[in-house]
Design an enzyme around this catalytic site. Structure first.
Site, PDB file in Angstrom:
ATOM      1  N   HIS A  45     -18.545 -10.648   5.556  1.00 33.38           N
ATOM      2  CA  HIS A  45     -17.128  -9.919   5.309  1.00 33.38           C
ATOM      3  C   HIS A  45     -16.355 -10.903   6.493  1.00 33.38           C
ATOM      4  O   HIS A  45     -16.966 -10.502   8.035  1.00 33.38           O
ATOM      5  CB  HIS A  45     -17.278  -8.252   6.219  1.00 33.38           C
ATOM      6  CG  HIS A  45     -15.837  -7.184   6.380  1.00 33.38           C
ATOM      7  ND1 HIS A  45     -15.091  -7.301   7.324  1.00 33.38           N
ATOM      8  CD2 HIS A  45     -14.505  -7.286   5.724  1.00 33.38           C
ATOM      9  CE1 HIS A  45     -14.486  -6.498   7.444  1.00 33.38           C
ATOM     10  NE2 HIS A  45     -14.010  -6.582   5.680  1.00 33.38           N
ATOM     11  N   HIS A  46     -15.205 -11.079   6.393  1.00 30.00           N
ATOM     12  CA  HIS A  46     -14.057 -11.590   7.161  1.00 30.00           C
ATOM     13  C   HIS A  46     -12.915 -10.325   7.312  1.00 30.00           C
ATOM     14  O   HIS A  46     -12.200 -10.848   6.482  1.00 30.00           O
ATOM     15  CB  HIS A  46     -13.959 -13.111   7.197  1.00 30.00           C
ATOM     16  CG  HIS A  46     -15.020 -13.794   6.861  1.00 30.00           C
ATOM     17  ND1 HIS A  46     -14.912 -15.453   6.829  1.00 30.00           N
ATOM     18  CD2 HIS A  46     -16.261 -13.900   7.711  1.00 30.00           C
ATOM     19  CE1 HIS A  46     -16.027 -15.790   6.433  1.00 30.00           C
ATOM     20  NE2 HIS A  46     -17.004 -15.043   7.401  1.00 30.00           N
ATOM     21  N   GLU A  47     -12.719  -9.825   8.792  1.00 26.18           N
ATOM     22  CA  GLU A  47     -11.082  -8.898   9.196  1.00 26.18           C
ATOM     23  C   GLU A  47     -10.188  -9.596   9.651  1.00 26.18           C
ATOM     24  O   GLU A  47     -11.426 -10.936  10.823  1.00 26.18           O
ATOM     25  CB  GLU A  47     -11.549  -8.274   9.246  1.00 26.18           C
ATOM     26  CG  GLU A  47     -10.426  -7.559  10.080  1.00 26.18           C
ATOM     27  CD  GLU A  47      -9.128  -7.169   8.593  1.00 26.18           C
ATOM     28  OE1 GLU A  47      -7.963  -7.746   8.901  1.00 26.18           O
ATOM     29  OE2 GLU A  47      -9.729  -6.438   8.168  1.00 26.18           O
ATOM     30  N   GLU A  79      -9.332   3.899   0.011  1.00 23.77           N
ATOM     31  CA  GLU A  79      -9.154   3.953   0.970  1.00 23.77           C
ATOM     32  C   GLU A  79      -8.066   5.108   1.598  1.00 23.77           C
ATOM     33  O   GLU A  79      -8.837   5.624   3.202  1.00 23.77           O
ATOM     34  CB  GLU A  79      -8.964   3.172   2.186  1.00 23.77           C
ATOM     35  CG  GLU A  79      -7.613   2.243   2.100  1.00 23.77           C
ATOM     36  CD  GLU A  79      -7.724   0.672   2.692  1.00 23.77           C
ATOM     37  OE1 GLU A  79      -8.753   0.763   3.834  1.00 23.77           O
ATOM     38  OE2 GLU A  79      -7.187  -0.107   2.583  1.00 23.77           O
ATOM     39  N   HIS A  93      -8.108  -9.213   1.118  1.00 25.58           N
ATOM     40  CA  HIS A  93      -7.356  -7.261   1.048  1.00 25.58           C
ATOM     41  C   HIS A  93      -6.044  -7.987   2.076  1.00 25.58           C
ATOM     42  O   HIS A  93      -6.586  -9.025   2.905  1.00 25.58           O
ATOM     43  CB  HIS A  93      -8.547  -6.950   1.867  1.00 25.58           C
ATOM     44  CG  HIS A  93      -9.122  -5.811   0.238  1.00 25.58           C
ATOM     45  ND1 HIS A  93      -9.530  -4.751   0.759  1.00 25.58           N
ATOM     46  CD2 HIS A  93     -10.304  -6.247   0.006  1.00 25.58           C
ATOM     47  CE1 HIS A  93     -10.189  -4.008  -0.196  1.00 25.58           C
ATOM     48  NE2 HIS A  93     -10.766  -5.124  -1.265  1.00 25.58           N
ATOM     49  N   GLU A  94      -5.388  -7.485   1.380  1.00 24.76           N
ATOM     50  CA  GLU A  94      -3.892  -6.887   2.328  1.00 24.76           C
ATOM     51  C   GLU A  94      -3.315  -8.845   2.046  1.00 24.76           C
ATOM     52  O   GLU A  94      -2.608  -9.022   2.848  1.00 24.76           O
ATOM     53  CB  GLU A  94      -4.300  -6.861   3.383  1.00 24.76           C
ATOM     54  CG  GLU A  94      -5.038  -5.267   4.461  1.00 24.76           C
ATOM     55  CD  GLU A  94      -6.686  -5.654   3.963  1.00 24.76           C
ATOM     56  OE1 GLU A  94      -6.668  -4.057   4.060  1.00 24.76           O
ATOM     57  OE2 GLU A  94      -6.976  -6.271   4.428  1.00 24.76           O
ATOM     58  N   ASN A 126       1.783   2.922   7.409  1.00 26.27           N
ATOM     59  CA  ASN A 126       0.893   1.065   7.508  1.00 26.27           C
ATOM     60  C   ASN A 126       0.813   0.468   9.064  1.00 26.27           C
ATOM     61  O   ASN A 126       2.126   0.362   9.419  1.00 26.27           O
ATOM     62  CB  ASN A 126       1.583   0.271   6.011  1.00 26.27           C
ATOM     63  CG  ASN A 126      -0.063  -0.957   5.880  1.00 26.27           C
ATOM     64  OD1 ASN A 126      -0.089  -1.373   6.773  1.00 26.27           O
ATOM     65  ND2 ASN A 126      -0.458  -0.620   4.720  1.00 26.27           N
ATOM     66  N   GLU A 170       0.634  -1.059   0.067  1.00 22.21           N
ATOM     67  CA  GLU A 170      -0.655   0.330   0.085  1.00 22.21           C
ATOM     68  C   GLU A 170       1.077   1.527  -0.494  1.00 22.21           C
ATOM     69  O   GLU A 170       0.767   1.887   1.295  1.00 22.21           O
ATOM     70  CB  GLU A 170      -0.818  -0.114   0.480  1.00 22.21           C
ATOM     71  CG  GLU A 170      -2.192  -1.165   0.959  1.00 22.21           C
ATOM     72  CD  GLU A 170      -3.063  -1.283   2.062  1.00 22.21           C
ATOM     73  OE1 GLU A 170      -2.946  -0.544   3.222  1.00 22.21           O
ATOM     74  OE2 GLU A 170      -3.983  -2.516   2.533  1.00 22.21           O
TER      75      GLU A 170
END
Length: 703
Positions: free
Chosen positions: A418-420, A513, A488-489, A197, A175
């Site tokens: 959504h799974h963070e 974002e 993501h990430e 970050n 990022e």
């Protein structure tokens, strides 16, 4: 993909066993790109490459540093080599094209090195396409069953001080904005390239990440791109530059023990890829990364579908609302009683608020709605390196999961899960099966997963071998439940969506974002990050003054027309309309383009482009004759001419132009204009793009 493929294999020749070191040569099907391989006098494997008569990679060496065997870089003898030609056409489940040609010539070199204890067998495979070449190492089955790799020593010797678009080498994040500089200035520009970050592991001021875009100097410059393909059970590769020799060396992501990888034979490494062309647009249209991946392994792909979605997301990113439900923190999720917790009143994922989004998304033809912050645990998630941070199944008290799913289905759309994970890999793996079961129970067929923060176990990295294995395992297990994944990430994609087309998106780069990124960022991503697969960039922001609806005082540097263009210039089968419904409502005339634009295509034409400056793309809708054109520019205003010779001759079309207003500017005025006119294949409209702006065109046949 698998069931659509039609392949043919033509063997050009199989060479007998030989002990000489070469040289050997393999050329692309059109003959313009030639790769030479040689075992030098000391038994060092080396290669070089020439494109259209110009050397693009000077003599470059190959090999490994091993824990047990030391340097596997010299002392090899060739035992055999084989040449073949492969030409197939395969049909993606989704993509920029209905069909993809996979045509290359291949050279396989079998080698052996005698050590004190055992012979080490190592093969090198080259594939040479018209638009680039690739090589990988293959450890065949042999006496040594396991190798511990301390370094991979693949090198790429450049021919000059090329202009490069790069982000700094980092084991945990991509990022960053791209820096444009000569290769010789990478170290000097390193400090200025950094941004904050929550998880970052920088390791050398000369290190950069792939995909690395470069342009040579001179009157007839070439465009080069170094990347990797088919990253499976192996750490991600960075590139470490030596300015004195103008050479890149592969730099893998280490594991918790300081090794790079542990492999069991037989084993094939990812492909190391060099794309090349004298046209920037050829780099954009290249399918070499996908072609280097295996065909689809899923027997049934009927449940995989391109998706246009909205989400309860931007309001959290801008601070208008929060993911969390209460102000409590530092507690045990297993024992904390949310029914007794005092709500802080800023929670975004409430039943009432989600219904409002469902109504807007359904009324405007969207497929799904993402809701972040629906599940317990968000009070204790960010940067705390907590193992049991989420359970992925328990909703907050003010989120009625069954009622909202029933409501969404009654409106003709689905909710997106959504799974963070907050970087806690062990916790997610413990709960993954139950989380996927819950999705099946309520009819979710897509999940956005996240890996914000340092990876657990401690000392692990986002791009290390263990984590790379985890990301693909999550995709495979999701496929068992007929679930599509948008991670993501995670590690940057390397074309694995051909093999597992339920991997419909990734982030793995700086996206929306980051509210105030420079406008030129979107003119570089298609040359770099997007070469390995689609990005969930989350475009479609219409209200640039974020302080009008949130505590965030940022002015987003964009125009409305430029945001519309991203739906065309940045390909993805998963596209979000990221802004709030109330920000779209006053601009429904411009919103019409987002409603109309497809997320799957039969044909794509890259009309003109220059990395870091501008991109103009035309795409034909899947199975039809509607065309959509998008153009974006950096901070510089520019006029572009769009030849419409891609249209069917003899047919008249109605074109709707969404353009920057005459006084538009990404920093001061995002205003747009809309006009309609008839066009044909002979039309060549000239369109003005404001600084940081762009344009979008929808083109439909006149009935």
């Amino acid at each position: 993909m698998k069931k659509h493929c039609c392949a043919s294999l033509v063997v050009a020749g199989i060479m007998a066993s030989c002990s000489s070191g070469g040289p050997l040569q393999v050329a692309s099907p059109d003959g313009r790109l030639v790769v030479d391989f040689n075992l030098e006098k000391d038994g060092a494997p080396a290669y070089s490459a020439v494109f259209a008569g110009d050397t693009i990679v000077r003599t470059s060496y190959m090999g490994f540093q091993m824990e047990r065997f030391g340097a596997l870089t010299t002392g090899f003898k060739m035992t055999a080599h084989h040449e073949s030609e492969h030409n197939e056409t395969w049909a993606p489940v989704w993509g920029e094209e209905d069909s993809v040609v996979n045509h290359y010539r291949q050279l396989v070199v079998e080698m052996k090195k005698k050590t004190d204890s055992v012979d080490v067998l190592l093969n090198v495979e080259f594939r040479v396409f018209d638009d680039g070449f690739a090589f990988r190492y293959v450890f065949p089955e042999q006496a040594t069953k396991q190798f511990v790799i301390d370094q991979e020593l693949s090198t790429f010797a450049m021919t000059g001080d090329h202009t490069a678009w790069w982000i700094p080498g980092d084991y945990d994040t991509q990022e960053y904005e791209y820096t444009k500089s000569p290769l010789s200035e990478i170290a000097a520009r390193h400090a200025a390239s950094l941004v904050g970050n929550v998880s970052a592991s920088l390791f050398d001021q000369w290190a950069v990440q792939t995909s690395l875009m470069m342009k040579t100097q001179g009157e007839k410059p070439l465009y080069l791109n170094i990347h990797e393909a088919a990253l499976v059970d192996y750490p991600a590769m960075h590139l470490l530059y030596n300015d004195s020799t103008r050479t890149f060396t592969s730099a893998l992501t280490p594991d918790v023990n300081g090794h790079m990888a542990v492999i069991d034979t037989p084993f094939s490494t990812p492909w190391r890829v060099v794309m090349v062309s004298d046209k920037a647009t050829d780099i954009l249209s290249s399918q070499i990364i996908y072609n280097l991946n295996d065909s689809c392994v899923l027997d049934d792909t009927s449940w995989i579908h391109p998706t246009k979605y909205m989400g309860v997301w931007w309001e959290m990113i801008t601070g208008k609302s929060q993911w969390s439900y209460t102000d409590a923190h530092d507690f045990d999720l297993a024992t904390f009683d949310y029914s007794k917790a005092r709500p802080h009143g800023k929670h975004g994922a409430t039943t009432e608020n989600v219904k409002r989004y469902i109504d807007f998304a359904a009324a405007n033809g969207f497929d799904q709605l993402l809701i972040e912050g629906w599940n317990v645990g968000w009070e204790d998630w960010f940067g705390l390196e907590k193992d049991y941070v989420f359970d992925f199944v328990t909703p907050y008290p003010d989120f009625d999961i069954k009622a909202l799913n029933d409501y969404a289905h009654s409106k003709g759309i689905k909710l997106m899960m959504h799974h963070e994970t907050s970087g806690s890999i062990p916790n997610y793996e413990r709960h993954m099966e139950a989380a996927y079961d819950l999705m099946n129970k309520y009819g979710y067929d897509a999940v956005k997963s996240g890996y914000v923060g340092n990876i657990l176990p401690k000392g692990s990295h986002h791009y290390g071998q263990t984590q790379v294995r985890h990301y693909l395992d999550a995709v495979r297990r999701a496929a068992d439940h007929k679930i599509m994944v948008n991670a993501h990430e995670a590690v940057r994609p390397t074309g694995l969506a051909r093999t597992y087309p339920n991997l419909v998106g990734n982030e793995s780069a700086m996206g929306t974002e980051y509210r105030n990124m420079t406008p030129g960022h979107v003119t570089i991503l298609p040359f770099t990050r997007l070469k390995g697969g689609p990005m969930d960039f989350t475009p479609g922001i219409f209200e640039m003054d974020l302080g009008k609806f949130s505590p965030d005082k940022t002015h987003k540097r964009a125009t409305v027309a430029g945001q519309l263009a991203l739906y065309v210039t940045m390909y993805s089968p998963l596209q979000m309309a990221a802004d709030l419904p109330e920000n779209y409502a006053p601009r429904m005339d411009a919103f019409q383009f987002i409603k109309d634009v497809p997320v799957d295509w039969s044909e794509s034409r890259y009309l003109d482009a220059e990395p870091g400056e501008f991109i103009v793309v035309a795409r034909r809708a899947k199975g039809g004759d509607d065309w959509y054109v998008g153009g974006v520019t950096n901070e510089d205003a520019r006029d572009v001419t769009v030849p419409m010779d891609f249209l069917k001759p003899g047919v008249t079309y109605q074109a709707t132009f969404y353009t920057d207003a005459a006084d538009a500017h990404c920093d001061t005025n995002p205003a747009y204009e809309i006009r309609r006119e008839t066009v044909t294949s002979h039309s060549t409209p000239t369109i003005h793009m404001a600084p940081g702006g762009g344009f979008a065109i929808s083109i439909v046949p006149v009935k």
